[in-house]
Write an enzyme that holds these catalytic residues in place. Structure first.
Site, PDB file in Angstrom:
ATOM      1  CB  SER A 180      -1.011   0.346   1.008  1.00 63.73           C
ATOM      2  OG  SER A 180      -1.683   1.579   1.114  1.00 63.73           O
ATOM      3  CB  ILE A 192       0.626   1.088   5.233  1.00 60.12           C
ATOM      4  CG1 ILE A 192      -0.633   1.010   5.173  1.00 60.12           C
ATOM      5  CG2 ILE A 192       1.591   0.472   6.653  1.00 60.12           C
ATOM      6  CD1 ILE A 192      -1.230  -0.280   5.354  1.00 60.12           C
ATOM      7  CB  VAL A 217      13.386   3.055  13.484  1.00 62.19           C
ATOM      8  CG1 VAL A 217      12.313   3.580  13.465  1.00 62.19           C
ATOM      9  CG2 VAL A 217      13.988   1.548  13.704  1.00 62.19           C
ATOM     10  CE  LYS A 249      25.954  -5.461  15.923  1.00 59.84           C
ATOM     11  NZ  LYS A 249      24.332  -6.006  15.538  1.00 59.84           N
ATOM     12  N   PRO A 261      31.725  -9.998  20.383  1.00 61.56           N
ATOM     13  CG  PRO A 261      32.758 -11.029  20.578  1.00 61.56           C
ATOM     14  CD  PRO A 261      32.013 -10.506  21.880  1.00 61.56           C
ATOM     15  CB  THR A 290      17.537 -11.550  16.705  1.00 60.39           C
ATOM     16  OG1 THR A 290      16.622 -10.528  17.939  1.00 60.39           O
ATOM     17  CG2 THR A 290      18.661 -11.502  17.506  1.00 60.39           C
ATOM     18  CB  ILE A 347      17.262  -8.202   9.049  1.00 61.42           C
ATOM     19  CG1 ILE A 347      16.587  -6.790   8.912  1.00 61.42           C
ATOM     20  CG2 ILE A 347      17.677  -8.770   8.228  1.00 61.42           C
ATOM     21  CD1 ILE A 347      17.485  -5.639   8.246  1.00 61.42           C
TER      22      ILE A 347
END
Length: 511
Positions: free
Chosen positions: A40, A43, A48, A79, A97, A345, A347
């Protein structure tokens, strides 16, 4: 007559929807299964910004996505793990780590060998044996060569910080190029048959989309799995009381570091996610101990750099859907559940859900055994991550606010209680190949929280402590020397995968 699926409809775009479209269009290539995605224009995605875990790299490889192009398009940085600040006392910090910590010794976890040396005044730190932790400490990074023979170069792992909105946009373009049909429309009605299978979606533009299988990526609304099929939600708020987040983006004030920062606060914790062109900031908090205004003030007090948008409040309920796959519908992303992003966690769970779904892929008989097998495995995935997140709260020992005092006596799932009992007895963690968090991850959090077992494994007494200590000091020195030959993270980004000005403009215009 063939009994295979001929079509899959994904409802909802965003990160979950376009990850599903991209992975399925790659994995189902040649099957003849038509993939349609309905999203849509009305929406907005939560988007974030995302901090990921190493399975993100696997997702890109499986989908045959060029890493450099993806990073340039999403303003991503690398990362190596998460730095936790103030979780035990103000000023104290530790690191979780990615990758291996030390080398196992004659069938024993490295942790056991290291534990035996801790009485030595010249003992090494636990994290001295993590290539990823040492790299993060010195802001070093380079991609690991697949041909690397050196132990250090083989055993660090990495993920990405990325912009979720730009990532969804990039995946959308790839999926469409691979044959996924995109329909921009809003659902008006979901048609369900007498067996409680979804037949079709009636759209507000008057069109009707039928399909053999549907994937619900409609976020917290869960339009299909909850709205149409009535599948309930297992609420875990009694374990994890944080139920709101406030998020804001800010300009970078320094070069991005190769780790996420999670800082404990009076009623939860704040995140800091450094991308190439901006920083994502947020505060995950418990509303019973903190008002929205207090949360916004706390977050803004921690933000460095000029704000790029207004702070946004995001309410949530921790838990998961009672069935994530039901009949001909799979819930994905926020429609399937929510675990606060303390260990990044979200994704990973999208990817893991898709991989498990492909493993138990149905035909049009919709064998209930395949569905049950899938749900059992994905429920275990959610429970494992839930327990690992609770670990951060129940072991912190902070008692300076009402929130942290609650954490000191918080209820624990039996599974976590048993894990902690075994660890405290003699430093062992039960682990299976199916679990995401390694034993080294558990040891890293527990050591960071100053949790030590009462004793080590009894057979470790056969090893000579002096020789072990010497060996560990040499190993740590080797890791440090190898890492210091690597380029700085910022220099590596600038040279190999700097975001383009075009994407910078896209970024500036999206908030």
């Amino acid at each position: 007559m063939q009994n295979t699926l001929t079509s899959i409809c994904i409802l909802g775009g965003g990160t979950a929807g376009w990850m599903a479209a991209t992975l399925l269009s790659s994995s189902l290539q040649g099957s003849g299964i038509k993939i349609t995605l309905v999203e849509s224009p009305d929406i907005a995605t939560i988007g974030v910004g995302e901090s990921t875990v190493p399975s993100m790299m696997e997702f890109l490889r499986v989908c045959q996505i060029d890493l450099k192009a993806f990073m340039q398009a999403t303003a991503a940085s690398f990362k190596l793990g998460i730095r936790f600040a103030d979780w035990t006392t103000p000023g104290d910090a530790f690191f979780h780590p990615f990758g291996a910590v030390g080398q196992d010794l004659q069938g024993f976890d490295f942790y056991q060998a290291w534990l035996k040396t801790t009485a030595d005044n010249s003992a090494t730190r636990w994290l001295d044996h993590s290539p990823s932790a040492v790299m993060a400490e010195h802001n070093r990074f380079m991609l690991r060569s697949p041909q690397a023979q050196h132990w250090v170069l083989q055993n660090y792992s990495y993920a990405l910080h990325l912009d979720a909105v730009l990532a969804a946009r990039y995946l959308r373009d790839i999926a469409i190029a691979r044959g996924v049909e995109r329909i921009e429309a809003t659902v008006d009605q979901v048609i369900v048959d007498e067996r409680q299978f979804i037949q079709s979606l009636l759209l507000t533009n008057g069109h009707c989309v039928g399909s053999d299988f549907f994937i619900d990526c409609t976020g917290f609304q869960a339009l299909l799995i909850k709205g149409a099929l009535g599948i309930g939600y297992e609420n875990w708020s009694h374990y994890l009381p944080c139920d709101r987040a406030v998020a804001v983006q800010s300009e970078n004030t320094a070069a991005p570091v190769p780790y996420t920062l999670a800082t404990a606060r009076d009623a939860g914790w704040t995140w800091k996610i450094p991308l190439q062109h901006r920083t994502g900031n947020g505060y995950v908090f418990a509303s019973r101990y903190c008002s929205d205004d207090q949360a916004v003030n706390t977050l803004l007090g921690a933000v460095q750099g000029q704000l790029l948008n207004e702070p946004r409040i995001i309410p949530f309920v921790t838990g998961r859907r009672q069935k994530i796959w039901h009949n001909n519908c799979l819930a994905l992303g926020l429609a399937s559940g929510f675990l606060e992003p303390l260990e990044s966690t979200a994704i990973h769970l999208i990817y893991k859900t898709l991989i498990r779904f492909i493993s138990d892929f149905p035909d049009r008989d919709f064998d209930v055994a395949a569905e049950a097998s899938f749900n059992q495995k994905i429920n275990s995935d959610y429970a494992e991550i839930r327990d690992f997140i609770i670990l951060h709260y129940c072991t912190s020992g902070r008692s300076d606010t009402e929130f942290w005092r609650w954490c000191n006596t918080m209820p624990l799932p039996d599974s976590l209680r048993e894990t902690l009992q075994r660890f405290h007895a003699r430093g062992q963690i039960n682990h299976t190949a199916e679990q995401f968090f390694s034993k080294d991850s558990w040891f890293s959090i527990l050591e960071g929280m100053h949790q030590r077992p009462h004793k080590c494994h009894p057979l470790m007494h056969a090893f000579n402590t002096t020789q072990l200590s010497t060996s560990l000091r040499e190993s740590a020195a080797n890791i440090h020397a190898t890492v210091m030959q690597m380029p700085l993270h910022a220099d590596y980004l600038s040279k190999h995968c700097a975001a383009t000005m075009q994407n910078h403009k896209l970024f500036e215009g999206q908030y």
